[in-house]
Motif scaffolding. Structure first.
Motif, PDB file in Angstrom:
ATOM      1  N   MET A  22       0.950  -1.329  -0.233  1.00  0.00           N
ATOM      2  CA  MET A  22       0.611   0.022   0.073  1.00  0.00           C
ATOM      3  C   MET A  22       1.126   1.108  -0.110  1.00  0.00           C
ATOM      4  N   LEU A  23       2.252   1.169   0.411  1.00  0.00           N
ATOM      5  CA  LEU A  23       2.285   2.299   0.888  1.00  0.00           C
ATOM      6  C   LEU A  23       3.946   2.710  -0.294  1.00  0.00           C
ATOM      7  N   ASN A  24       4.198   3.265  -0.565  1.00  0.00           N
ATOM      8  CA  ASN A  24       5.445   3.930  -1.535  1.00  0.00           C
ATOM      9  C   ASN A  24       6.516   3.269  -1.348  1.00  0.00           C
ATOM     10  N   GLN A  25       7.078   1.648  -1.962  1.00  0.00           N
ATOM     11  CA  GLN A  25       8.241   1.477  -1.624  1.00  0.00           C
ATOM     12  C   GLN A  25       9.626   2.281  -2.488  1.00  0.00           C
ATOM     13  N   ARG A  26       9.045   3.527  -3.064  1.00  0.00           N
ATOM     14  CA  ARG A  26      10.955   4.036  -3.558  1.00  0.00           C
ATOM     15  C   ARG A  26      10.785   4.935  -2.098  1.00  0.00           C
ATOM     16  N   ILE A  27       9.739   6.014  -1.397  1.00  0.00           N
ATOM     17  CA  ILE A  27      10.217   5.954  -0.457  1.00  0.00           C
ATOM     18  C   ILE A  27      10.689   5.755   0.578  1.00  0.00           C
ATOM     19  N   GLU A  28      10.439   4.016   0.918  1.00  0.00           N
ATOM     20  CA  GLU A  28      11.404   3.127   2.237  1.00  0.00           C
ATOM     21  C   GLU A  28      12.645   3.142   1.457  1.00  0.00           C
ATOM     22  N   GLY A  29      13.004   2.951  -0.003  1.00  0.00           N
ATOM     23  CA  GLY A  29      13.900   2.837  -0.143  1.00  0.00           C
ATOM     24  C   GLY A  29      15.261   4.186  -0.784  1.00  0.00           C
ATOM     25  N   LEU A  30      14.579   4.803   0.353  1.00  0.00           N
ATOM     26  CA  LEU A  30      15.538   6.332   0.635  1.00  0.00           C
ATOM     27  C   LEU A  30      16.078   6.026   2.160  1.00  0.00           C
ATOM     28  N   ARG A  31      17.904   5.891   1.703  1.00  0.00           N
ATOM     29  CA  ARG A  31      18.220   5.910   3.030  1.00  0.00           C
ATOM     30  C   ARG A  31      18.035   7.457   3.709  1.00  0.00           C
ATOM     31  N   ASP A  32      18.669   6.993   5.004  1.00  0.00           N
ATOM     32  CA  ASP A  32      18.278   7.755   6.029  1.00  0.00           C
ATOM     33  C   ASP A  32      19.389   9.187   5.775  1.00  0.00           C
ATOM     34  N   TYR A  33      18.786  10.386   5.980  1.00  0.00           N
ATOM     35  CA  TYR A  33      19.363  11.973   6.423  1.00  0.00           C
ATOM     36  C   TYR A  33      20.837  12.139   6.580  1.00  0.00           C
ATOM     37  N   PRO A  34      21.543  12.468   6.796  1.00  0.00           N
ATOM     38  CA  PRO A  34      23.190  12.005   6.989  1.00  0.00           C
ATOM     39  C   PRO A  34      22.877  12.564   8.920  1.00  0.00           C
ATOM     40  N   PHE A  35      22.042  13.882   8.707  1.00  0.00           N
ATOM     41  CA  PHE A  35      21.931  14.158  10.197  1.00  0.00           C
ATOM     42  C   PHE A  35      21.638  13.401  10.804  1.00  0.00           C
ATOM     43  N   ARG A  36      20.927  12.520  11.187  1.00  0.00           N
ATOM     44  CA  ARG A  36      20.134  11.461  11.702  1.00  0.00           C
ATOM     45  C   ARG A  36      21.667   9.966  11.534  1.00  0.00           C
ATOM     46  N   ARG A  37      21.829  10.345  10.723  1.00  0.00           N
ATOM     47  CA  ARG A  37      23.048   8.664  11.040  1.00  0.00           C
ATOM     48  C   ARG A  37      23.727   9.457  11.486  1.00  0.00           C
ATOM     49  N   LEU A  38      23.710  11.065  11.310  1.00  0.00           N
ATOM     50  CA  LEU A  38      25.392  11.399  13.076  1.00  0.00           C
ATOM     51  C   LEU A  38      24.532  11.481  14.327  1.00  0.00           C
ATOM     52  N   ALA A  39      22.900  12.031  14.118  1.00  0.00           N
ATOM     53  CA  ALA A  39      23.102  12.141  15.765  1.00  0.00           C
ATOM     54  C   ALA A  39      22.896  10.031  16.632  1.00  0.00           C
ATOM     55  N   GLU A  40      22.534   9.290  15.596  1.00  0.00           N
ATOM     56  CA  GLU A  40      23.382   7.974  16.099  1.00  0.00           C
ATOM     57  C   GLU A  40      24.586   7.757  16.759  1.00  0.00           C
TER      58      GLU A  40
END
Length: 396
Positions: A1-19
């Motif tokens: 049901m949901l857009n698989q293209r969006i799910e395929g995008l990796r996390d934005y750099p600043f979210r990865r930085l926070a982790e």
């Protein structure tokens, strides 16, 4: 049901930085300094607040999607002055579209350019690597396959256009080019931009020149713009869109105001798309933006501040980390051996927040070509910049 293209995008750099730095608390005797985000912290001119306040009577009106005539005229006049264009080359009524900063324009350019239902192989979207994340999101969600073009020291931090094969170019429907480049600060010269535009016209794709850092430069000569090439080739804006913003030029990222310039056909499609998907820029904001595009004094002052910060960086870091003074932009691109390890250490021990270069770069099965780098945004005041870079020099 949901857009698989969006799910395929990796996390934005600043979210990865926070982790990456989660759980690390800088020493309390060292005030933290955040140089991870390209968010200018200089104050824009005082007349911005005055103009917005003076139009408080306009909040009960829907603004036009294509902006005011005064705004479009100010943008066209600025382009003509800045890039020494022939009078009348940029028609303010048909070749200028206001946007909420370059992000909106860059994202929508892909929807304007890419036709995933045209038959044949999946269309391609070319972009530099490292890259601005919006290029990827725009390409994927418009139905194209991103192609990441290495922009390393070996290629002067710009994609090697001569390495593109005819097969790749024939499938290409959009190419993003950032100059001055984020994060490396490389500037494409006239010959490079001419080559890119001629390829776009030969293979019929849209060249999108992201020129958001065009007014921040270290040289005596301003960076060449894609419109200068278009002028030399006869003045047509076919197969070309340029994007500019007040976020960097005028230290006004919160204003969310920029514009795109392109052929009448492309701008008409962009405005039609924005009618369906965007909120138009409010009248008060538009009036402040109009005044900013007409004024150069505050830009000269801002440029001088960035040059002073690069002077500090050169004094503290020259001869280390492959330091070089970039031609444009406000980033340092430092080779520290292990970007993630350096980022963690700088935050935990020095209270300086930077961004690992690997978070801006796509890689395949081999090592990430930016794994050794960190990006430092020189967006703070002079004193904070010197303090942060002193800690960098001491800790790494």
């Amino acid at each position: 049901m949901l857009n698989q293209r969006i799910e395929g995008l990796r996390d934005y750099p600043f979210r990865r930085l926070a982790e990456l730095i989660a759980g690390a608390t800088p020493a309390s005797n060292r005030p933290p300094i955040d140089l991870s985000v390209g968010e200018p912290r200089h104050q824009p001119p005082g007349f911005v607040n005055e103009l917005i306040a003076s139009r408080s009577d306009s909040w009960n009106r829907y603004p036009p999607i294509n902006g005011t005539p005064e705004f479009r005229a100010a943008c066209a006049a600025w382009l003509t002055r800045r890039y020494r264009l022939p009078a009348g080359m940029i028609d303010a009524e048909t070749m200028i579209a206001p946007c909420a900063g370059t992000r909106e324009a860059l994202y929508m350019a892909a929807t304007v350019a890419i036709n995933p239902d045209g038959g044949g192989p999946r269309p391609l979207a070319l972009m530099p690597n490292p890259f601005y994340q919006v290029y990827v999101g725009a390409a994927v969600l418009a139905g194209a396959e991103p192609v990441f073009l290495a922009a390393t020291k070996a290629s002067n931090f710009l994609p090697d256009l001569d390495a593109l094969t005819p097969e790749t170019l024939d499938r290409t429907q959009i190419m993003y080019l950032c100059t001055p480049a984020n994060p490396q600060g490389a500037v494409a010269d006239f010959a490079y931009l001419e080559r890119a535009l001629l390829l776009a016209r030969k293979h019929d794709f849209l060249l999108v020149a992201d020129e958001c850092y065009s007014e921040i430069y270290s040289t005596d000569t301003p960076p060449t713009g894609a419109l200068e090439v278009a002028a030399a080739l006869g003045g047509s804006l076919d197969n070309l869109m340029v994007c500019h913003t007040l976020s960097k030029r005028s230290s006004a990222p919160g204003l969310r105001s920029g514009f795109s310039a392109g052929s009448p056909q492309a701008i008409a499609l962009l405005n039609r798309l924005r009618t369906y998907s965007c909120a138009a820029t409010p009248f008060a904001t538009m009036e402040a933006a109009t005044a900013l595009w007409r004024d150069e004094a505050h830009v000269d002052e801002t440029r001088a501040l960035y040059r002073a910060k690069f002077d500090i960086a050169e004094r503290l870091l020259a001869g280390r980390f492959d330091f070089y003074r970039p031609q444009g932009g406000f980033y340092l691109w430092l080779n520290v051996g292990d970007g993630e390890a350096a980022t963690r250490r700088l935050w935990a021990e020095g209270g300086v927040k930077v961004l690992p270069g690997a978070y801006l770069t796509k890689h395949g099965d081999g090592p990430n070509p930016s794994q050794g780098y960190i990006r430092i945004a020189l967006v703070s005041d002079l004193a904070s910049t010197e303090e942060a870079l002193t800690r960098v020099a001491a800790l790494l």
